[in-house]
Design a protein around this motif. Sequence first.
Motif, PDB file in Angstrom:
ATOM      1  N   UNK A  29      73.329 110.149  72.202  1.00 36.46           N
ATOM      2  CA  UNK A  29      73.083 111.595  72.184  1.00 36.46           C
ATOM      3  C   UNK A  29      74.297 112.393  71.701  1.00 36.46           C
ATOM      4  N   UNK A  30      75.506 111.921  72.012  1.00 36.50           N
ATOM      5  CA  UNK A  30      76.689 112.650  71.540  1.00 36.50           C
ATOM      6  C   UNK A  30      76.760 112.609  70.016  1.00 36.50           C
ATOM      7  N   UNK A  31      76.553 111.418  69.452  1.00 41.21           N
ATOM      8  CA  UNK A  31      76.601 111.315  67.988  1.00 41.21           C
ATOM      9  C   UNK A  31      75.530 112.201  67.347  1.00 41.21           C
ATOM     10  N   UNK A  32      74.336 112.208  67.961  1.00 42.03           N
ATOM     11  CA  UNK A  32      73.242 112.977  67.372  1.00 42.03           C
ATOM     12  C   UNK A  32      73.505 114.471  67.452  1.00 42.03           C
ATOM     13  N   UNK A  33      73.986 114.945  68.608  1.00 40.98           N
ATOM     14  CA  UNK A  33      74.188 116.398  68.703  1.00 40.98           C
ATOM     15  C   UNK A  33      75.371 116.831  67.844  1.00 40.98           C
ATOM     16  N   UNK A 125      68.602 121.604  69.805  1.00 39.19           N
ATOM     17  CA  UNK A 125      69.995 121.219  70.034  1.00 39.19           C
ATOM     18  C   UNK A 125      70.291 121.193  71.538  1.00 39.19           C
ATOM     19  N   UNK A 126      69.781 122.210  72.266  1.00 37.33           N
ATOM     20  CA  UNK A 126      70.007 122.264  73.715  1.00 37.33           C
ATOM     21  C   UNK A 126      69.384 121.040  74.395  1.00 37.33           C
ATOM     22  N   UNK A 127      68.230 120.605  73.918  1.00 41.66           N
ATOM     23  CA  UNK A 127      67.604 119.416  74.499  1.00 41.66           C
ATOM     24  C   UNK A 127      68.515 118.202  74.307  1.00 41.66           C
ATOM     25  N   UNK A 128      69.130 118.110  73.115  1.00 34.76           N
ATOM     26  CA  UNK A 128      70.061 117.010  72.858  1.00 34.76           C
ATOM     27  C   UNK A 128      71.244 117.034  73.807  1.00 34.76           C
ATOM     28  N   UNK A 129      71.783 118.234  74.053  1.00 36.12           N
ATOM     29  CA  UNK A 129      72.908 118.347  74.982  1.00 36.12           C
ATOM     30  C   UNK A 129      72.470 117.927  76.389  1.00 36.12           C
ATOM     31  N   UNK A 130      71.244 118.298  76.771  1.00 34.41           N
ATOM     32  CA  UNK A 130      70.747 117.903  78.091  1.00 34.41           C
ATOM     33  C   UNK A 130      70.584 116.383  78.200  1.00 34.41           C
ATOM     34  N   UNK A 131      70.144 115.738  77.110  1.00 37.29           N
ATOM     35  CA  UNK A 131      70.048 114.276  77.124  1.00 37.29           C
ATOM     36  C   UNK A 131      71.428 113.681  77.368  1.00 37.29           C
ATOM     37  N   UNK A 132      72.424 114.241  76.653  1.00 38.44           N
ATOM     38  CA  UNK A 132      73.796 113.748  76.788  1.00 38.44           C
ATOM     39  C   UNK A 132      74.288 113.891  78.229  1.00 38.44           C
ATOM     40  N   UNK A 133      74.089 115.080  78.811  1.00 41.51           N
ATOM     41  CA  UNK A 133      74.574 115.328  80.173  1.00 41.51           C
ATOM     42  C   UNK A 133      73.853 114.433  81.187  1.00 41.51           C
ATOM     43  N   UNK A 134      72.515 114.399  81.103  1.00 41.61           N
ATOM     44  CA  UNK A 134      71.780 113.642  82.123  1.00 41.61           C
ATOM     45  C   UNK A 134      72.012 112.144  81.945  1.00 41.61           C
ATOM     46  N   UNK A 135      72.189 111.687  80.708  1.00 39.38           N
ATOM     47  CA  UNK A 135      72.474 110.264  80.495  1.00 39.38           C
ATOM     48  C   UNK A 135      73.820 109.872  81.091  1.00 39.38           C
ATOM     49  N   UNK A 214      78.304 109.608  58.418  1.00 43.10           N
ATOM     50  CA  UNK A 214      77.928 108.879  59.625  1.00 43.10           C
ATOM     51  C   UNK A 214      79.131 108.127  60.195  1.00 43.10           C
ATOM     52  N   UNK A 215      79.841 107.451  59.303  1.00 48.43           N
ATOM     53  CA  UNK A 215      81.009 106.679  59.737  1.00 48.43           C
ATOM     54  C   UNK A 215      82.045 107.590  60.385  1.00 48.43           C
ATOM     55  N   UNK A 216      82.238 108.762  59.800  1.00 48.87           N
ATOM     56  CA  UNK A 216      83.234 109.688  60.337  1.00 48.87           C
ATOM     57  C   UNK A 216      82.924 110.069  61.777  1.00 48.87           C
ATOM     58  N   UNK A 217      81.683 110.447  62.045  1.00 45.91           N
ATOM     59  CA  UNK A 217      81.319 110.869  63.411  1.00 45.91           C
ATOM     60  C   UNK A 217      81.446 109.684  64.375  1.00 45.91           C
ATOM     61  N   UNK A 218      80.877 108.526  63.965  1.00 46.93           N
ATOM     62  CA  UNK A 218      80.860 107.379  64.875  1.00 46.93           C
ATOM     63  C   UNK A 218      82.274 106.907  65.197  1.00 46.93           C
ATOM     64  N   UNK A 219      83.123 106.898  64.166  1.00 46.67           N
ATOM     65  CA  UNK A 219      84.476 106.391  64.378  1.00 46.67           C
ATOM     66  C   UNK A 219      85.311 107.376  65.189  1.00 46.67           C
ATOM     67  N   UNK A 220      85.042 108.665  65.010  1.00 41.08           N
ATOM     68  CA  UNK A 220      85.767 109.657  65.821  1.00 41.08           C
ATOM     69  C   UNK A 220      85.430 109.453  67.294  1.00 41.08           C
ATOM     70  N   UNK A 221      84.131 109.305  67.602  1.00 42.87           N
ATOM     71  CA  UNK A 221      83.725 109.109  68.999  1.00 42.87           C
ATOM     72  C   UNK A 221      84.271 107.782  69.531  1.00 42.87           C
ATOM     73  N   UNK A 222      84.068 106.708  68.745  1.00 44.86           N
ATOM     74  CA  UNK A 222      84.483 105.390  69.216  1.00 44.86           C
ATOM     75  C   UNK A 222      85.992 105.266  69.330  1.00 44.86           C
ATOM     76  N   UNK A 223      86.697 105.750  68.309  1.00 46.76           N
ATOM     77  CA  UNK A 223      88.148 105.604  68.293  1.00 46.76           C
ATOM     78  C   UNK A 223      88.802 106.380  69.430  1.00 46.76           C
ATOM     79  N   UNK A 224      88.392 107.650  69.600  1.00 47.62           N
ATOM     80  CA  UNK A 224      88.995 108.454  70.671  1.00 47.62           C
ATOM     81  C   UNK A 224      88.683 107.849  72.034  1.00 47.62           C
ATOM     82  N   UNK A 225      87.440 107.413  72.229  1.00 46.88           N
ATOM     83  CA  UNK A 225      87.072 106.856  73.538  1.00 46.88           C
ATOM     84  C   UNK A 225      87.834 105.573  73.822  1.00 46.88           C
ATOM     85  N   UNK A 226      88.078 104.779  72.755  1.00 50.53           N
ATOM     86  CA  UNK A 226      88.764 103.506  72.991  1.00 50.53           C
ATOM     87  C   UNK A 226      90.171 103.746  73.559  1.00 50.53           C
ATOM     88  N   UNK A 227      90.747 104.917  73.248  1.00 52.94           N
ATOM     89  CA  UNK A 227      92.066 105.206  73.820  1.00 52.94           C
ATOM     90  C   UNK A 227      91.993 105.653  75.277  1.00 52.94           C
TER      91      UNK A 227
END
Lengths: 443, 339
Positions: A29-33, A125-135, A214-227
Amino acid sequence: MTDLFAARAQMALSLAFHIIFAIVGVAMPLLMVVAERLHQKSGEPEYLELARRWSKGTAIMFAVGAVSGTVLSFELGLLWPTFMAYAGPIIGMPFSLEGFAFFLEAIFLGIYLYGWRRVSPRAHFAAGVMVLLSGTLSALFVVCANGWMNTPAGFEFVDGELRVDAWAAMWNPAALVEALHMIAAAFAAVGFAVAGIHAAMLLRGARRGFHRRALGIALAVGGLSSFLTPFTGHLAAERVAELQPVKLAAMEALWEDEAAAPLLIGGIPDEEAEVTRWAIKIPGGLAFLAHGDFGATVEGLKDVPRADRPPVTVTHFAFQIMVGCGVVMMGLGAFAGLSVLRRRPIADQPALLRALVLASPLGVVAIEAGWTVTEVGRQPWVIQGIMRTADAVTPMPHLAVPFVTFTGLYVVLGVAVVVLLRRQVFAAEVPTLAGEEEVDHGA
Amino acid sequence: MAPELIITGVIGAALILYTLTAGADFGGGVWDLLARGPRAADQRRVIAEAIAPIWEANHVWLILVVVLLFVCFPAAFAAISTALHIPLTLMLVGVVLRGSAFTFRAYDPKPGAGARRWSQVFAVASLITPITLGVTLGAVSGGFERDPVSGLVQTDFISSWLAPYPLAVGLFTLVLFAFLAAVYLVEETDDEALRAIFRRRGLASGIAVGVAALIAFIAAEGAPEIREGLAEAPWAPLLHGLTGVAAVTALVAIWRRRDRLARLAAMAQATLIVAGWGLAQYPYLAVPGYRIDEVAAPEGVLWPVIGALAAGAVLLVPTLWYLFAVFKRSRAGRVSQPH
């Protein structure tokens, strides 16, 4: 195969299978929103297409996650009725809250996946944010329940009668640190997995603009989280050191009580001879990590009766695998981040793309290994220090039958998901005009 | 009011809502399996579109039931999941295959042999879960003796569910779910020919519900407590009367094409049936060893759960309403659905 072994194998299989789909429900959901928001800001149609493509893959994964999660909630009773009869009332709060969080996630995901043309862009978009929060909340609550198995709290028996402090049981010492580590790991694992897919498509010379975004968004989320994972992991390990010293000793394959205990990297534990051979030792490392003091003493396994020790080899190897995967992911994340800072597009670096493809399963491997540490490292207890796993199992005979049944079922489902996701990825090679897509995949 | 009764009421309400929502989703699978004739593909499409956005949310009612059982009535949960290990495992296989197959079929960008196979799996799995769910609900009406020493259920893992009454309840549940689905489906399409097909199915399955109810009542010979509750309790005549009125109203309304009325009457009928089963089961969760007041967790557990349920409901009710408003707003008033 003993019934106890079959029950443990079925539970391990069910958890290992479910976690892969559960983390997708938490992190996608984070990547999608993000993609949807970038579309709304920039008007770039490829971001909208990306959000829609990702939402299809997520729908497949979420459905399997929902049904395999249902299996788990029943298996708690089907396989471990004695455990649930004891623990059910005490850990009821996180499970009840998890139920509601999952309910909200399912509702808003339904709106997100099927409501592209039925609700306004803002509501979507708000529904997507709610999926992210509740997940994310769902993950927090369910890991709180697992935390209680590691560090039981919030209950006492007064004259044989159970008294429960539901809040104290939910926020047991391990709960928050374990949950933070899991959530950070989920975003890291999913980010890297998705980045790997799009890196592979770039290497094949596929639609460059689409996959680069797509790669940019995914790698930003994955890379930052890995730290984040080493910090959350350190917090979790401090709790283990304090409250589950035997698990810590098994993770490190440490046999003797040692002052200035060394950190062991690699090494092969010999559980008979009670030694660990061929490990690289960093003097004082474990003492510092566990207790914040290079001179501190860490308890070894030798003083623990054999019947109370977890399987040391499995726990130690799993821990090494988890840490190893995390280190590689951080290294790749750092390298990619530096490339961006130096204005060298990642999509122009075939070596880096190939590395990302190779690294894409590492986050999932790390999560499976991490759960192995948590669960195998707690053995022989199902509730640390209170109930043994062997005492919790159902009296039902022939448990090999359901184990084999679910193994077969999950193998088939796993293959089907891989085939379908591949088709979805390659279907993305035919661009659709955003906003004019086919009817929301009814049949 | 005693907290364990409040929780029992919530469990009953969740079972009713599961029947009315997820039950109909499974019933849709039955009509997918039975779709015949030149319009078979169109029927399947209407069914799939009706289920797709909501089945995962509908399914959560069952998880709520499980969670409330193991939190608030842990001994009963342990007993039920021990003695009914086999039907519950089969039910889970059905849950997994139904949900996965439905999604795999919907999201396969290359429809072909693979999608057709998943379609069959979806339809057949839609039979397994209602039957085994019904068997489970039927089985708790007798035979759950508690070992006085260990406190565990005394069971041979087979005889409590492989008996005429539980099996009859399994059949009844399947037919009831199919009936609900047929009645709902009439309003899921604007194609008059399809609506007529679903009305015919509604009539046939509505009559089948009556027949299956009769079979279950006869089979209840083997479950005397339930039979006594259903036949002799002071509330029984009123409940049966209301259920009968709802059933006849539903059938007449289908016949006269009063589709909205038919839907409401069918929902009322199903609600009364589940409520009646629950009342007949009272005061037991599993007969005879597991009485509600005897197996409830301490009040210190129950009240915080009730608080969590109340807080959750504040969030849940409006969002569920929103979900159904987005996808299920009356189709009858619209001329055509823009695709």
